[in-house]
Design an enzyme around this catalytic site. Sequence first.
Site, PDB file in Angstrom:
ATOM      1  N   CYS A  94       0.804  -1.218   0.000  1.00 39.09           N
ATOM      2  CA  CYS A  94       0.000   0.000   0.000  1.00 39.09           C
ATOM      3  C   CYS A  94       0.845   1.280   0.000  1.00 39.09           C
ATOM      4  CB  CYS A  94      -1.001  -0.058   1.149  1.00 39.09           C
ATOM      5  SG  CYS A  94      -2.449   0.950   0.832  1.00 39.09           S
ATOM      6  N   ARG A 128     -12.226   6.352  -1.933  1.00 37.26           N
ATOM      7  CA  ARG A 128     -11.376   5.415  -1.203  1.00 37.26           C
ATOM      8  C   ARG A 128     -11.769   3.994  -1.547  1.00 37.26           C
ATOM      9  NH1 ARG A 128      -7.689   7.057   2.118  1.00 37.26           N
ATOM     10  NH2 ARG A 128      -6.882   5.242   3.195  1.00 37.26           N
ATOM     11  N   HIS A 194      -3.369  -5.699   2.412  1.00 42.28           N
ATOM     12  CA  HIS A 194      -3.044  -5.917   3.819  1.00 42.28           C
ATOM     13  C   HIS A 194      -3.669  -7.251   4.193  1.00 42.28           C
ATOM     14  CE1 HIS A 194      -2.046  -1.606   4.337  1.00 42.28           C
ATOM     15  NE2 HIS A 194      -3.065  -1.381   3.558  1.00 42.28           N
TER      16      HIS A 194
HETATM   17  N1  GLN Z   1      -2.034   6.847   2.132  1.00 39.40           N
HETATM   18  C1  GLN Z   1      -2.138   5.941   1.018  1.00 39.40           C
HETATM   19  C2  GLN Z   1      -3.502   5.974   0.343  1.00 39.40           C
HETATM   20  O1  GLN Z   1      -4.485   6.340   0.954  1.00 39.40           O
HETATM   21  C3  GLN Z   1      -1.819   4.544   1.498  1.00 39.40           C
HETATM   22  C4  GLN Z   1      -2.849   3.992   2.452  1.00 39.40           C
HETATM   23  C5  GLN Z   1      -2.427   2.715   3.131  1.00 39.40           C
HETATM   24  O2  GLN Z   1      -1.239   2.393   3.213  1.00 39.40           O
HETATM   25  N2  GLN Z   1      -3.360   1.971   3.666  1.00 39.40           N
HETATM   26  O3  GLN Z   1      -3.590   5.630  -0.814  1.00 39.40           O
END
Ligand code: GLN
Length: 238
Positions: A94, A128, A194
């Site tokens: 990520c 998101r 994850h």
């Molecule tokens: N900050 C990054 C995004 O929102 C990575 C998020 C994360 O590592 N979960 O894309």
Amino acid sequence: MSSDRIKIVWIYPDLLSTYGDQGNTIVLERRAALRGIPTETVSLRSDEHVPADGDIYLLGGGEDRPQILAAQRLRGDGGLARAVQSGAVVFAVCAGYQLLGHEFGGEEGQPVPGLGLLDIRSGRGEQRAVGEIVGDVAGELNVPRITGFENHQGVTQIGPNARPFAKVLHGVGNGDGNGFEGAYSGRVLGTYMHGPALVRNPGLADLLLRWAVGRDIPPLDDSWAGRLREERLQAVMS
Ligand code: GLN
């Protein structure tokens, strides 16, 4: 003496470690030990120098600001880039995945320079991406179907010098319009998964170990991990 000894470097747990990503370290240690391969793990805070003599480097996910700070420090340090030049394995999740690329989107969407170790470019998407992700992995990697959890705003385009890690069956992944998830080039591999990724995907852990020792490794009894995988896959694919 064993030429198989693996040095694992867990990069910046103080900045990059969300959703249990540290579990990836434990899985590698355990699966190496079950093959009689000794490991040494270095957990490296962001004010420490990155050693260039590691065999496997792990980076986790992070919030936008810690991600920017991690990218700045890693660029300034140069140790990870030297390790990649020497053929080290890198597995990044990520935020860690995004910062390996040429650039990524900061908290206001501003472009932030990455490390340029993987030919990808990330920006901020409209929505998101949150939830379970499932994908079929590029055939040459010989890794079974992947299952994980994603939570990111970033969208990632893969350049000509990297390949898609997987094709998305459920979830978003790179959000690039091509249905791809993650990317890899040589032994540098990044993913949005994850979960932690290696707990849910022991086949992926074994790919990293094979790359690190440069040979095939014997299979393990993965019936417990198999149950977890089945449960997660059925939850989203049925
Ligand atoms: N900050 C990054 C995004 O929102 C990575 C998020 C994360 O590592 N979960 O894309």
